[in-house]
Design a protein around this motif. Structure first.
Motif, PDB file in Angstrom:
ATOM      1  N   ALA A  35       4.362 -18.580  31.727  1.00 48.10           N
ATOM      2  CA  ALA A  35       3.815 -19.510  32.721  1.00 48.10           C
ATOM      3  C   ALA A  35       2.573 -18.916  33.394  1.00 48.10           C
ATOM      4  O   ALA A  35       1.565 -19.607  33.573  1.00 48.10           O
ATOM      5  N   ILE A  36       2.639 -17.642  33.742  1.00 48.23           N
ATOM      6  CA  ILE A  36       1.493 -16.990  34.371  1.00 48.23           C
ATOM      7  C   ILE A  36       0.316 -16.935  33.394  1.00 48.23           C
ATOM      8  O   ILE A  36      -0.836 -17.183  33.770  1.00 48.23           O
ATOM      9  N   ARG A  54      -8.802 -13.436  35.879  1.00 46.82           N
ATOM     10  CA  ARG A  54      -8.650 -12.043  35.460  1.00 46.82           C
ATOM     11  C   ARG A  54      -7.366 -11.447  36.021  1.00 46.82           C
ATOM     12  O   ARG A  54      -6.616 -10.788  35.316  1.00 46.82           O
ATOM     13  N   THR A  55      -7.072 -11.704  37.285  1.00 48.10           N
ATOM     14  CA  THR A  55      -5.839 -11.212  37.891  1.00 48.10           C
ATOM     15  C   THR A  55      -4.627 -11.852  37.227  1.00 48.10           C
ATOM     16  O   THR A  55      -3.620 -11.187  36.966  1.00 48.10           O
ATOM     17  N   GLY A  56      -4.716 -13.143  36.943  1.00 43.76           N
ATOM     18  CA  GLY A  56      -3.620 -13.824  36.259  1.00 43.76           C
ATOM     19  C   GLY A  56      -3.394 -13.285  34.861  1.00 43.76           C
ATOM     20  O   GLY A  56      -2.255 -13.132  34.417  1.00 43.76           O
ATOM     21  N   GLY A  57      -4.476 -12.971  34.144  1.00 44.26           N
ATOM     22  CA  GLY A  57      -4.344 -12.415  32.806  1.00 44.26           C
ATOM     23  C   GLY A  57      -3.682 -11.046  32.815  1.00 44.26           C
ATOM     24  O   GLY A  57      -2.807 -10.749  32.004  1.00 44.26           O
ATOM     25  N   ALA A 108      -6.773 -14.842  28.051  1.00 47.11           N
ATOM     26  CA  ALA A 108      -7.414 -15.210  29.315  1.00 47.11           C
ATOM     27  C   ALA A 108      -8.420 -14.148  29.736  1.00 47.11           C
ATOM     28  O   ALA A 108      -9.518 -14.478  30.206  1.00 47.11           O
ATOM     29  N   LEU A 109      -8.093 -12.870  29.545  1.00 45.37           N
ATOM     30  CA  LEU A 109      -9.032 -11.802  29.880  1.00 45.37           C
ATOM     31  C   LEU A 109     -10.274 -11.857  28.996  1.00 45.37           C
ATOM     32  O   LEU A 109     -11.392 -11.623  29.464  1.00 45.37           O
TER      33      LEU A 109
END
Length: 124
Positions: A35-36, A54-57, A108-109
């Motif tokens: 999910a994240i 970036r933090t989420g990745g 994502a990153l």
């Protein structure tokens, strides 16, 4: 049943579902990582404007690795085979969930890194 008898039954593994706790935890952590990672990927694509992709990745990678590690640890310490109630099948399912969270976080990153590149260095 008295409290001491219940504690003795729990220590001996007599309570139903006791062996599945580790697998359920690994499944939950793996699903949370997915999910994240999905939210981080949506942020990197610009579909969600709040938060930092970036933090989420990085969070998805960390949570996915934790879920995979929990699943592997549960597989290594469980006795018996599939169908014995020890949660082996759940741990086996949790491994790809955790790895999928790591891959989504990495993707994502990579998209964040590509978006941060200056316009003169963008490939045509």
């Amino acid at each position: 049943m008295s409290a001491s008898a219940a504690l003795m039954a729990a220590a001996e593994g007599g309570i139903m579902g006791d062996g599945r706790t580790g697998a359920n935890l690994a499944l939950g952590v793996g699903l949370l990582g997915l999910a994240i990672g999905r939210l981080a990927l949506a942020r990197a694509d610009g579909r969600i404007s709040t938060g930092n992709a970036r933090t989420g990745g990085m969070s998805a990678i960390a949570v996915g690795m934790a879920g995979t590690a929990l699943a592997v640890l549960h597989l290594a310490t469980s006795s018996g085979g599939p169908g014995t109630g020890n949660g082996l099948v759940g741990a086996i399912v949790a491994i790809p969930l955790g790895l999928g969270a790591v891959l989504l976080g990495r993707r994502a990153l990579a998209r964040c890194h590509r978006a941060d590149r200056p316009a003169d260095r963008m490939p045509v």
